[in-house]
Design an enzyme around this catalytic site. Structure first.
Site, mmCIF file in Angstrom:
data_model
loop_
_atom_site.group_PDB
_atom_site.id
_atom_site.type_symbol
_atom_site.label_atom_id
_atom_site.label_comp_id
_atom_site.label_asym_id
_atom_site.label_seq_id
_atom_site.Cartn_x
_atom_site.Cartn_y
_atom_site.Cartn_z
ATOM 1 N N TRP A 18 0.859 -1.186 0.000
ATOM 2 C CA TRP A 18 0.000 0.000 0.000
ATOM 3 C C TRP A 18 0.904 1.249 0.000
ATOM 4 O O TRP A 18 1.879 1.286 0.770
ATOM 5 C CB TRP A 18 -0.862 -0.027 1.261
ATOM 6 C CG TRP A 18 -2.037 0.882 1.206
ATOM 7 C CD1 TRP A 18 -2.062 2.210 1.554
ATOM 8 C CD2 TRP A 18 -3.363 0.553 0.798
ATOM 9 N NE1 TRP A 18 -3.318 2.717 1.375
ATOM 10 C CE2 TRP A 18 -4.140 1.730 0.919
ATOM 11 C CE3 TRP A 18 -3.988 -0.629 0.333
ATOM 12 C CZ2 TRP A 18 -5.498 1.764 0.597
ATOM 13 C CZ3 TRP A 18 -5.329 -0.595 0.020
ATOM 14 C CH2 TRP A 18 -6.074 0.591 0.157
ATOM 15 N N HIS A 48 -0.811 -6.010 5.992
ATOM 16 C CA HIS A 48 -1.655 -5.957 4.783
ATOM 17 C C HIS A 48 -0.848 -6.171 3.511
ATOM 18 O O HIS A 48 -1.149 -5.618 2.464
ATOM 19 C CB HIS A 48 -2.456 -4.654 4.742
ATOM 20 C CG HIS A 48 -3.363 -4.563 5.922
ATOM 21 N ND1 HIS A 48 -4.640 -5.090 5.927
ATOM 22 C CD2 HIS A 48 -3.131 -4.119 7.175
ATOM 23 C CE1 HIS A 48 -5.161 -4.933 7.120
ATOM 24 N NE2 HIS A 48 -4.261 -4.345 7.904
ATOM 25 N N HIS A 52 -3.622 -11.716 2.392
ATOM 26 C CA HIS A 52 -3.789 -11.503 3.837
ATOM 27 C C HIS A 52 -5.266 -11.385 4.212
ATOM 28 O O HIS A 52 -6.119 -11.160 3.369
ATOM 29 C CB HIS A 52 -3.053 -10.222 4.259
ATOM 30 C CG HIS A 52 -3.712 -8.968 3.765
ATOM 31 N ND1 HIS A 52 -3.524 -8.465 2.503
ATOM 32 C CD2 HIS A 52 -4.583 -8.117 4.363
ATOM 33 C CE1 HIS A 52 -4.242 -7.362 2.338
ATOM 34 N NE2 HIS A 52 -4.905 -7.125 3.463
ATOM 35 N N ASP A 54 -8.054 -9.373 6.849
ATOM 36 C CA ASP A 54 -8.273 -8.198 7.693
ATOM 37 C C ASP A 54 -9.014 -8.636 8.952
ATOM 38 O O ASP A 54 -9.993 -9.383 8.867
ATOM 39 C CB ASP A 54 -9.198 -7.181 7.002
ATOM 40 C CG ASP A 54 -8.555 -6.478 5.824
ATOM 41 O OD1 ASP A 54 -7.340 -6.635 5.606
ATOM 42 O OD2 ASP A 54 -9.302 -5.762 5.123
ATOM 43 N N HIS A 58 -8.607 -3.561 12.150
ATOM 44 C CA HIS A 58 -7.973 -2.773 11.074
ATOM 45 C C HIS A 58 -8.741 -1.475 10.809
ATOM 46 O O HIS A 58 -8.153 -0.456 10.513
ATOM 47 C CB HIS A 58 -7.896 -3.632 9.805
ATOM 48 C CG HIS A 58 -7.379 -2.925 8.596
ATOM 49 N ND1 HIS A 58 -6.239 -2.166 8.603
ATOM 50 C CD2 HIS A 58 -7.853 -2.865 7.329
ATOM 51 C CE1 HIS A 58 -6.024 -1.672 7.391
ATOM 52 N NE2 HIS A 58 -6.995 -2.060 6.609
ATOM 53 N N HIS A 159 -15.664 -2.328 3.872
ATOM 54 C CA HIS A 159 -15.087 -3.016 5.033
ATOM 55 C C HIS A 159 -16.094 -3.029 6.197
ATOM 56 O O HIS A 159 -16.331 -4.066 6.827
ATOM 57 C CB HIS A 159 -13.792 -2.328 5.506
ATOM 58 C CG HIS A 159 -12.572 -2.644 4.680
ATOM 59 N ND1 HIS A 159 -12.251 -1.971 3.542
ATOM 60 C CD2 HIS A 159 -11.589 -3.572 4.861
ATOM 61 C CE1 HIS A 159 -11.113 -2.460 3.042
ATOM 62 N NE2 HIS A 159 -10.692 -3.425 3.823
ATOM 63 N N GLU A 171 -7.854 -10.777 1.215
ATOM 64 C CA GLU A 171 -7.460 -9.911 0.101
ATOM 65 C C GLU A 171 -6.149 -10.385 -0.534
ATOM 66 O O GLU A 171 -5.378 -11.109 0.078
ATOM 67 C CB GLU A 171 -7.282 -8.466 0.601
ATOM 68 C CG GLU A 171 -8.579 -7.877 1.120
ATOM 69 C CD GLU A 171 -8.428 -6.569 1.898
ATOM 70 O OE1 GLU A 171 -9.334 -5.738 1.814
ATOM 71 O OE2 GLU A 171 -7.408 -6.390 2.603
HETATM 72 N N1 LIG Z 1 -7.785 -1.330 3.775
HETATM 73 C C1 LIG Z 1 -6.618 -1.895 3.129
HETATM 74 C C2 LIG Z 1 -5.340 -1.360 3.635
HETATM 75 C C3 LIG Z 1 -5.276 0.065 3.926
HETATM 76 O O1 LIG Z 1 -6.237 0.789 3.858
HETATM 77 C C4 LIG Z 1 -3.949 0.564 4.268
HETATM 78 C C5 LIG Z 1 -2.898 -0.311 4.386
HETATM 79 C C6 LIG Z 1 -1.652 0.146 4.748
HETATM 80 C C7 LIG Z 1 -1.433 1.483 4.938
HETATM 81 C C8 LIG Z 1 -2.478 2.396 4.817
HETATM 82 C C9 LIG Z 1 -3.747 1.921 4.481
HETATM 83 N N2 LIG Z 1 -4.835 2.726 4.361
HETATM 84 C C10 LIG Z 1 -4.969 4.034 4.653
HETATM 85 O O2 LIG Z 1 -4.332 4.957 4.386
HETATM 86 C C11 LIG Z 1 -6.583 -3.367 3.374
HETATM 87 O O3 LIG Z 1 -7.498 -3.864 3.960
HETATM 88 O O4 LIG Z 1 -5.614 -4.021 3.056
HETATM 89 ZN ZN LIG Z 2 -9.071 -4.631 3.598
HETATM 90 ZN ZN LIG Z 3 -5.996 -5.664 4.334
#
Ligand SMILES: N[C@@H](CC(=O)c1ccccc1NC=O)C(=O)O
Ligand SMILES: [Zn+2]
Ligand SMILES: [Zn+2]
Length: 208
Positions: A18, A48, A52, A54, A58, A159, A171
């Site tokens: 990410w 993440h 992976h 959630d 999270h 989510h 995911e």
């Molecule tokens: N929702 C995403 C991940 C995510 O939002 C995220 C992951 C790592 C760093 C920042 C993230 N989101 C927000 O800025 C997930 O579930 O993988």
């Molecule tokens: Zn997610």
């Molecule tokens: Zn995730």
């Protein structure tokens, strides 16, 4: 028994994460020469990364941690469906697909083709789909995408709605070679007491 197919991303130092998140790193922190007998590794990663799950923590401060999730959900019969590169995934995209009694649903979109780079945009799950999926009996939703919400979403409506309907999220699957049908799935998270998510080794086997 054989014929298990690996549907996990390989974890290596160049795996895309990410934007802004911790890069993945594996290091031998205590090598043969120093220890005299063994190589000992150390891993630095975001929860993440790659394939992976959630945990609700999270996206909700008082949500369940990984250790609180029922691990049985991540093992068992799963239906794989193919929804080819949709703009989003809602009721319309699932029209004509019988989901009654499906507990684990894996959706192949092929919308994240180049897994060496983080995608620019992805199809998202329409939050309204959560109610329908839970009516059908779905408790685990897996996707070949890094999120169930748009990448720029701060609300994370999908989510939240999935969680509100008791649907757990998996995911980052690799499904581009997988034909739709009934499979057995195993994608167990690590027993992380504090975890907001966990990498998994996801594998499937066609049901006879
Ligand atoms: N929702 C995403 C991940 C995510 O939002 C995220 C992951 C790592 C760093 C920042 C993230 N989101 C927000 O800025 C997930 O579930 O993988
Ligand atoms: Zn997610
Ligand atoms: Zn995730």
């Amino acid at each position: 028994m054989e014929n298990w197919i690996d549907i996990s991303q390989v974890l290596h130092d160049k795996i895309p994460v990410w934007p802004g998140d911790t890069p993945f790193e594996y290091q031998v922190s205590w090598g043969m020469e120093k220890s005299g007998s063994v190589n000992v590794g150390q891993v630095t990663m975001s929860t993440h990364t790659g394939t992976h799950i959630d945990a609700p923590f999270h996206f909700e401060s008082d949500g369940k941690k990984v250790i609180d999730l029922d691990f049985q959900l991540y093992i068992g019969v799963a239906l794989v469906i193919h929804v080819d590169k949709p703009a989003s995934i809602g009721l319309k995209e699932l029209e004509g697909i019988n989901l009654s009694g499906v507990k684990r649903l894996l959706i192949r979109t092929d919308a994240w083709q180049d897994k060496t780079a983080f995608p620019e945009s992805i199809p998202h799950i329409e939050p309204e789909l959560a109610a329908y999926l839970s009516e059908q009996g779905v408790q685990l939703l897996g996707l070949d995408l890094p999120s169930v919400d748009p990448l720029d979403s701060k609300e994370l409506n999908a989510h939240h709605e999935l969680n509100n309907h008791g649907i757990h999220i998996l995911e980052g699957l690799v499904l581009n070679q997988i034909e739709p049908g009934d499979y057995e799935l195993a994608a167990l998270p690590l027993p992380l007491e504090q975890g907001d998510g966990s990498p998994v080794r996801a594998v499937i086997r066609k049901m006879k």
